[in-house]
Design a protein around this motif. Structure first.
Motif, PDB file in Angstrom:
ATOM      1  N   UNK A   1      -2.092   9.931   2.739  1.00 14.69           N
ATOM      2  CA  UNK A   1      -2.241  10.835   1.593  1.00 14.69           C
ATOM      3  C   UNK A   1      -3.647  11.413   1.500  1.00 14.69           C
ATOM      4  N   UNK A   2      -3.708  12.552   0.849  1.00  8.85           N
ATOM      5  CA  UNK A   2      -4.961  13.193   0.480  1.00  8.85           C
ATOM      6  C   UNK A   2      -5.250  12.725  -0.944  1.00  8.85           C
ATOM      7  N   UNK A   3      -6.419  12.117  -1.159  1.00  7.61           N
ATOM      8  CA  UNK A   3      -6.713  11.518  -2.466  1.00  7.61           C
ATOM      9  C   UNK A   3      -7.422  12.521  -3.377  1.00  7.61           C
ATOM     10  N   UNK A   4      -6.884  12.664  -4.558  1.00  3.01           N
ATOM     11  CA  UNK A   4      -7.511  13.564  -5.542  1.00  3.01           C
ATOM     12  C   UNK A   4      -8.443  12.783  -6.442  1.00  3.01           C
ATOM     13  N   UNK A   5      -9.604  12.327  -5.930  1.00  2.84           N
ATOM     14  CA  UNK A   5     -10.528  11.681  -6.864  1.00  2.84           C
ATOM     15  C   UNK A   5     -11.178  12.711  -7.746  1.00  2.84           C
ATOM     16  N   UNK A   6     -11.040  13.970  -7.345  1.00  2.00           N
ATOM     17  CA  UNK A   6     -11.175  15.079  -8.282  1.00  2.00           C
ATOM     18  C   UNK A   6      -9.895  15.871  -8.151  1.00  2.00           C
ATOM     19  N   UNK A   7      -9.356  16.334  -9.272  1.00  2.00           N
ATOM     20  CA  UNK A   7      -8.113  17.075  -9.215  1.00  2.00           C
ATOM     21  C   UNK A   7      -8.361  18.451  -8.582  1.00  2.00           C
TER      22      UNK A   7
ATOM     23  N   UNK B   1       0.846  -1.199   0.000  1.00  2.01           N
ATOM     24  CA  UNK B   1       0.000   0.000   0.000  1.00  2.01           C
ATOM     25  C   UNK B   1       0.882   1.250   0.000  1.00  2.01           C
ATOM     26  N   UNK B   2       1.965   1.173   0.790  1.00  2.00           N
ATOM     27  CA  UNK B   2       2.880   2.301   0.848  1.00  2.00           C
ATOM     28  C   UNK B   2       3.455   2.610  -0.544  1.00  2.00           C
ATOM     29  N   UNK B   3       3.795   1.541  -1.282  1.00  2.00           N
ATOM     30  CA  UNK B   3       4.303   1.707  -2.652  1.00  2.00           C
ATOM     31  C   UNK B   3       3.230   2.321  -3.562  1.00  2.00           C
ATOM     32  N   UNK B   4       1.991   1.806  -3.426  1.00  2.00           N
ATOM     33  CA  UNK B   4       0.888   2.307  -4.264  1.00  2.00           C
ATOM     34  C   UNK B   4       0.649   3.796  -4.006  1.00  2.00           C
ATOM     35  N   UNK B   5       0.675   4.183  -2.718  1.00  2.00           N
ATOM     36  CA  UNK B   5       0.463   5.596  -2.379  1.00  2.00           C
ATOM     37  C   UNK B   5       1.557   6.470  -2.985  1.00  2.00           C
ATOM     38  N   UNK B   6       2.803   5.956  -2.948  1.00  6.79           N
ATOM     39  CA  UNK B   6       3.908   6.715  -3.542  1.00  6.79           C
ATOM     40  C   UNK B   6       3.687   6.903  -5.046  1.00  6.79           C
ATOM     41  N   UNK B   7       3.174   5.839  -5.706  1.00  3.76           N
ATOM     42  CA  UNK B   7       2.873   5.945  -7.142  1.00  3.76           C
ATOM     43  C   UNK B   7       1.791   6.977  -7.399  1.00  3.76           C
ATOM     44  N   UNK B   8       0.765   6.980  -6.534  1.00  2.00           N
ATOM     45  CA  UNK B   8      -0.328   7.940  -6.707  1.00  2.00           C
ATOM     46  C   UNK B   8       0.189   9.370  -6.565  1.00  2.00           C
ATOM     47  N   UNK B   9       1.084   9.566  -5.583  1.00  2.00           N
ATOM     48  CA  UNK B   9       1.652  10.908  -5.379  1.00  2.00           C
ATOM     49  C   UNK B   9       2.466  11.310  -6.604  1.00  2.00           C
ATOM     50  N   UNK B  10       3.263  10.355  -7.141  1.00  2.00           N
ATOM     51  CA  UNK B  10       4.101  10.713  -8.288  1.00  2.00           C
ATOM     52  C   UNK B  10       3.269  10.978  -9.534  1.00  2.00           C
ATOM     53  N   UNK B  11       2.070  10.359  -9.600  1.00  2.00           N
ATOM     54  CA  UNK B  11       1.178  10.620 -10.747  1.00  2.00           C
ATOM     55  C   UNK B  11       0.251  11.807 -10.494  1.00  2.00           C
ATOM     56  N   UNK B  12       0.460  12.495  -9.380  1.00  2.00           N
ATOM     57  CA  UNK B  12      -0.347  13.650  -8.967  1.00  2.00           C
ATOM     58  C   UNK B  12      -1.826  13.315  -8.812  1.00  2.00           C
ATOM     59  N   UNK B  13      -2.087  12.070  -8.372  1.00  2.00           N
ATOM     60  CA  UNK B  13      -3.457  11.658  -8.094  1.00  2.00           C
ATOM     61  C   UNK B  13      -3.705  11.700  -6.588  1.00  2.00           C
ATOM     62  N   UNK B  14      -2.670  12.078  -5.849  1.00  2.00           N
ATOM     63  CA  UNK B  14      -2.768  12.199  -4.400  1.00  2.00           C
ATOM     64  C   UNK B  14      -1.590  13.042  -3.938  1.00  2.00           C
ATOM     65  N   UNK B  15      -1.653  13.504  -2.682  1.00  2.00           N
ATOM     66  CA  UNK B  15      -0.536  14.253  -2.115  1.00  2.00           C
ATOM     67  C   UNK B  15      -0.362  13.836  -0.668  1.00  2.00           C
ATOM     68  N   UNK B  16       0.901  13.774  -0.223  1.00  2.00           N
ATOM     69  CA  UNK B  16       1.116  13.430   1.182  1.00  2.00           C
ATOM     70  C   UNK B  16       0.534  14.551   2.042  1.00  2.00           C
ATOM     71  N   UNK B  17      -0.297  14.179   3.021  1.00  2.00           N
ATOM     72  CA  UNK B  17      -0.932  15.161   3.895  1.00  2.00           C
ATOM     73  C   UNK B  17      -1.007  14.570   5.287  1.00  2.00           C
ATOM     74  N   UNK B  18      -0.425  15.150   6.301  1.00  2.00           N
ATOM     75  CA  UNK B  18       0.416  16.351   6.192  1.00  2.00           C
ATOM     76  C   UNK B  18       1.692  16.066   5.389  1.00  2.00           C
TER      77      UNK B  18
END
Lengths: 260, 217
Positions: free
Chosen positions: B134-140, B110-127
């Motif tokens: 992560x904060x999930x961008x299901x809408x950008x 899951x940690x790897x998947x979250x990192x991929x999402x952050x790198x694809x700008x589909x999520x951001x580490x929060x805080x």
């Protein structure tokens, strides 16, 4: 020698005239032969034309007839797929057969590519036939009906027509009469063929462990582990599950997994 | 000739997602208790382990990202943590676990998947400055900015000063209800770049004023 050919200039003349006579005779003979051959070819062509015309529908729609027809063609050294690209007269005779085969080839590629994610580029021929039929809207369970159906023979021929593209499409025999189509250019060694075959056994659904190979195939642990790791790490033909209750590592051969 | 066919007769293959009752081990789709349709790959045991082959890994990870984004949208969830896969009893159980096959998404994966999402700008580490949540961008953020501006316009709040609380917890529930403040802040920053919003310091803390698209105050 002397008397036959004479001497001096006269002999030279006679020699020349003999040679000329032979030339004339040879030209006459070969012209006759050529004419004869041409008339044979044209009657063959006429016969084939009328045959193709008369049986065009059968060739395009009846798999058995198509199979026999292509067998006949290959036995007389004619390639029915020479097709429009070569601009041969064959294409004019049977408009549609070359296209039909190419079209099937495109569908084969389509299915191989779109299922690659789930099977790692290996698909069982029977499954491919099923998907092609589905794609063509041929109802399942009506294989007996001869019209419009697609056979394994047709698919194999189509895969062969894809050869010149160099995409590495290949038919692989994994034993016990089952064939697979490989759409990724990789070498499949004999151990992998055994694994593939085992993974496809009823009830396994693609699940394979090292122990099974040791117990059922009599392999050493090292051989089993090596072959499985090659499939997993080098070729990506299986996925790994590390949450099994019994085994540390369970391999899942993606092409043998059953998807609804 | 063949290329011609590639261009002209490309046919899309549809795989119907049906449930097969005759093969218990066959991979089938599943509808969760909250009404979310899980794809058939979610019933494959190896899907829950991080794959070693790069191609397999990227295929599986892409599937996971899609499932996480869709589920977040389905339940309006904004946060996912690595801890959510460690123990049951949270809002991600239906996705991160499959009790039918006794599998759970391993935390390291899951940690790897979250990192991929952050790198694809589909999520951001929060805080920020950590990688467990992560904060999930299901809408950008850009899409949230537009949604926000449309909502302010339709509720007649242009040119008035609003608190963040009034936006994320309005008396009448809106599509912005429950929007996390960091995401709201990003949306406001995006709007302020086109002069459609301005952040102000007010007595209750921070406030924001929105302007019509022309950009005049």
């Amino acid at each position: 020698m002397h008397r036959l050919n004479g001497v001096g200039l006269a002999a030279f003349d006679r020699h020349t005239s003999t040679a000329r006579s032979y030339d004339v005779l040879s030209i006459t003979l070969s012209t006759t032969q050529l004419n004869h051959l041409q008339s044979q070819l044209s009657s063959f062509r006429t016969a084939l034309t009328s045959f193709a015309m008369n049986h065009r529908d059968d060739i395009l729609h009846d798999p058995m007839f198509r199979h026999r027809f292509t067998q006949m063609c290959s036995s007389i050294g004619v390639d029915p797929l020479a097709g429009p690209r070569k601009g041969g007269w064959w294409a004019e005779l049977l408009p549609g057969l070359g296209d039909w085969q190419y079209e099937l080839g495109v569908q084969v590629v389509d299915i191989c590519v779109s299922t690659r994610e789930r099977n790692g580029g290996m698909i069982e021929l029977a499954e491919l036939v099923r998907l092609v039929r589905k794609l063509r809207g041929i109802p399942e369970g009506q294989e007996g009906q001869k019209a419009n159906t697609i056979t394994e023979e047709d698919i194999i021929r189509s895969v062969k027509t894809l050869g010149p593209l160099g995409a590495g499409y290949q038919i692989i025999d994994i034993g016990d009469g089952r064939k697979m189509v490989r759409s990724v250019p990789k070498e499949l060694d004999s151990d992998q063929a055994v694994i593939l075959s085992l993974a496809r056994q009823p009830g396994k659904y693609g699940r394979i462990t090292q122990n099974e190979l040791v117990e059922e195939k009599g392999w050493t642990t090292g051989r089993a582990r090596g072959a499985l790791d090659n499939m997993l790490l080098r070729d990506g033909l299986c996925w790994v599950d590390e949450q099994d209750k019994v085994h540390d590592r369970v391999y899942w051969v993606t092409s043998a997994m059953k998807w609804d | 000739m063949l290329l011609y066919y590639f261009n002209c007769s490309r046919i899309k293959i549809e795989y119907p997602e049906t449930i097969n009752l005759t093969h218990s081990m066959a991979l089938s789709t599943h509808t969760t208790t909250t009404g979310f349709l899980l794809p058939s790959i979610h019933s494959a045991p190896p899907f829950f382990t991080q794959q070693l082959h790069p191609t397999s890994l990227s295929i599986a990870t892409e599937q996971w990202i899609q499932i996480i984004l869709k589920y977040a949208k389905h339940r309006k969830l904004f946060t996912i943590r690595v801890e959510d896969s460690e123990s049951p009893g949270n809002e991600w159980d239906e996705v991160l676990r499959n009790e039918r096959i006794n599998r759970r998404l391993l935390p390291s994966y899951l940690s790897y998947i979250l990192a991929q999402m952050v790198s694809q700008k589909l999520a951001a580490y929060e805080p920020p400055q950590q990688d467990r949540s992560v904060l999930i961008y299901w809408r950008l953020p850009e899409e949230w900015a537009e949604t926000l501006h449309e909502w302010v316009t339709s509720t007649g709040n242009l040119n008035t000063i609003m608190t963040f609380y009034e936006i994320t917890d309005p008396p009448v529930e809106s599509s912005l209800s429950g929007l996390p403040i960091p995401l709201l802040r990003q949306a406001i920053v995006i709007l302020s770049k086109t002069n459609r919003a301005q952040v102000l310091t007010i007595s209750e803390g921070e406030g924001v004023r929105f302007f019509p698209p022309t950009g005049k105050p």
